[in-house]
Design a protein around this motif. Sequence first.
Motif, PDB file in Angstrom:
ATOM      1  N   ILE A 236       0.850  -1.194   0.000  1.00  0.00           N
ATOM      2  CA  ILE A 236       0.000   0.000   0.000  1.00  0.00           C
ATOM      3  C   ILE A 236       0.884   1.241   0.000  1.00  0.00           C
ATOM      4  CG2 ILE A 236      -1.781   1.285   1.262  1.00  0.00           C
ATOM      5  CD1 ILE A 236      -2.698  -1.393   2.433  1.00  0.00           C
TER       6      ILE A 236
ATOM      7  N   THR B 154      -3.019   3.991  -2.886  1.00  0.00           N
ATOM      8  CA  THR B 154      -3.058   2.945  -3.912  1.00  0.00           C
ATOM      9  C   THR B 154      -2.480   1.650  -3.359  1.00  0.00           C
ATOM     10  OG1 THR B 154      -0.899   3.617  -4.784  1.00  0.00           O
ATOM     11  CG2 THR B 154      -2.861   4.595  -5.814  1.00  0.00           C
TER      12      THR B 154
ATOM     13  N   GLU C 161      -0.606  -2.113  -4.798  1.00  0.00           N
ATOM     14  CA  GLU C 161      -0.067  -2.886  -5.903  1.00  0.00           C
ATOM     15  C   GLU C 161       0.371  -4.255  -5.413  1.00  0.00           C
ATOM     16  OE1 GLU C 161       3.035  -0.779  -7.821  1.00  0.00           O
ATOM     17  OE2 GLU C 161       1.789   0.938  -8.397  1.00  0.00           O
TER      18      GLU C 161
ATOM     19  N   ASP D 210      -2.377  -3.801 -10.071  1.00  0.00           N
ATOM     20  CA  ASP D 210      -3.134  -2.785  -9.333  1.00  0.00           C
ATOM     21  C   ASP D 210      -4.336  -3.421  -8.632  1.00  0.00           C
ATOM     22  OD1 ASP D 210      -4.193  -0.499  -8.320  1.00  0.00           O
ATOM     23  OD2 ASP D 210      -4.907   0.300 -10.224  1.00  0.00           O
TER      24      ASP D 210
ATOM     25  N   THR E 257      -5.962  -1.551  -6.127  1.00  0.00           N
ATOM     26  CA  THR E 257      -6.473  -0.404  -5.362  1.00  0.00           C
ATOM     27  C   THR E 257      -7.954  -0.535  -5.065  1.00  0.00           C
ATOM     28  OG1 THR E 257      -4.794   1.008  -6.400  1.00  0.00           O
ATOM     29  CG2 THR E 257      -6.651   2.117  -5.352  1.00  0.00           C
TER      30      THR E 257
ATOM     31  N   LEU F 102      -8.955  -1.725  -1.564  1.00  0.00           N
ATOM     32  CA  LEU F 102      -8.565  -0.945  -0.387  1.00  0.00           C
ATOM     33  C   LEU F 102      -9.760  -0.630   0.508  1.00  0.00           C
ATOM     34  CD1 LEU F 102      -5.936   1.622  -1.730  1.00  0.00           C
ATOM     35  CD2 LEU F 102      -5.653   0.175   0.289  1.00  0.00           C
TER      36      LEU F 102
END
Length: 257
Positions: free
Chosen positions: A34, A57, A59, A65, A67, A70
């Motif tokens: 993160i 973001t 990864e 990705d 995101t 999250l």
Amino acid sequence: MKKGLTIFMVILCIALAGVFIWNRVTSDREAPVIKIQEKDIVYEEGMDESELLEGVTAEDDKDADVTNTLVVESIYPSQDGKTVTIVYAAKDSNNNVGKTKRILNTGDADRADDSQETLGEVSAEQSEENSPEQSPLPEETDPPADHGDQTDEQQAVVDPTAVPKDQQAEIDALQPQQPKFYLKEYQTAIGVGGTLDKLTFVKDIVDDADTFSYLSRRIQIEDNIDVNTPGTYDVKYFVIDTQGNTSNIARLSVTVQ
């Protein structure tokens, strides 16, 4: 005949060992990373989760990705109330969970600083106005009673990772054959309309016979959270092992704000 069967079994064992080693080598065990973009954000109570996720973001080395996974897992204040710690979590397609923390100043801290500056200016003006005349000294009075214990208790911040005393008492009262259920945190907060990944709060399950890996697939969760209505709710976790023994009920307090 026996010699041929022995050779076949040896080849089969070698093949199975190869498959096991291949799975170990190629399996994804890395959690997402993160990243937080530096922004001047002041935390206000009731702040929407989308605002706290701006510039954040995630990864993953396999999924790239992630995101979109999250979430704001928890929010808890410092002892003086001037900062809060935000815990972010993200996961990949193999359910590897990555977490990171972020410390933000609160609006209360800014208001307290402004108030102190204002009081300082007023005191200076009053001092200049009263300087020509001397005001009589106030009569001495007894100092107020020391209520230090009460103040410490009121100002103390509960460690969200510590097992609450009542729940620890329930764990201590379990029979040796009963599983013991532990959480990573026992209190958290989310914004109105936010989400909560309940399984990420599971820390460990200790049993005299079954492994954590096995019992983690038998976890039962009960809750009545209404993410659209502010309030405090309980999430209850427990598990029943292969011998029919029930664990303690681990309770996570969730504040929707």
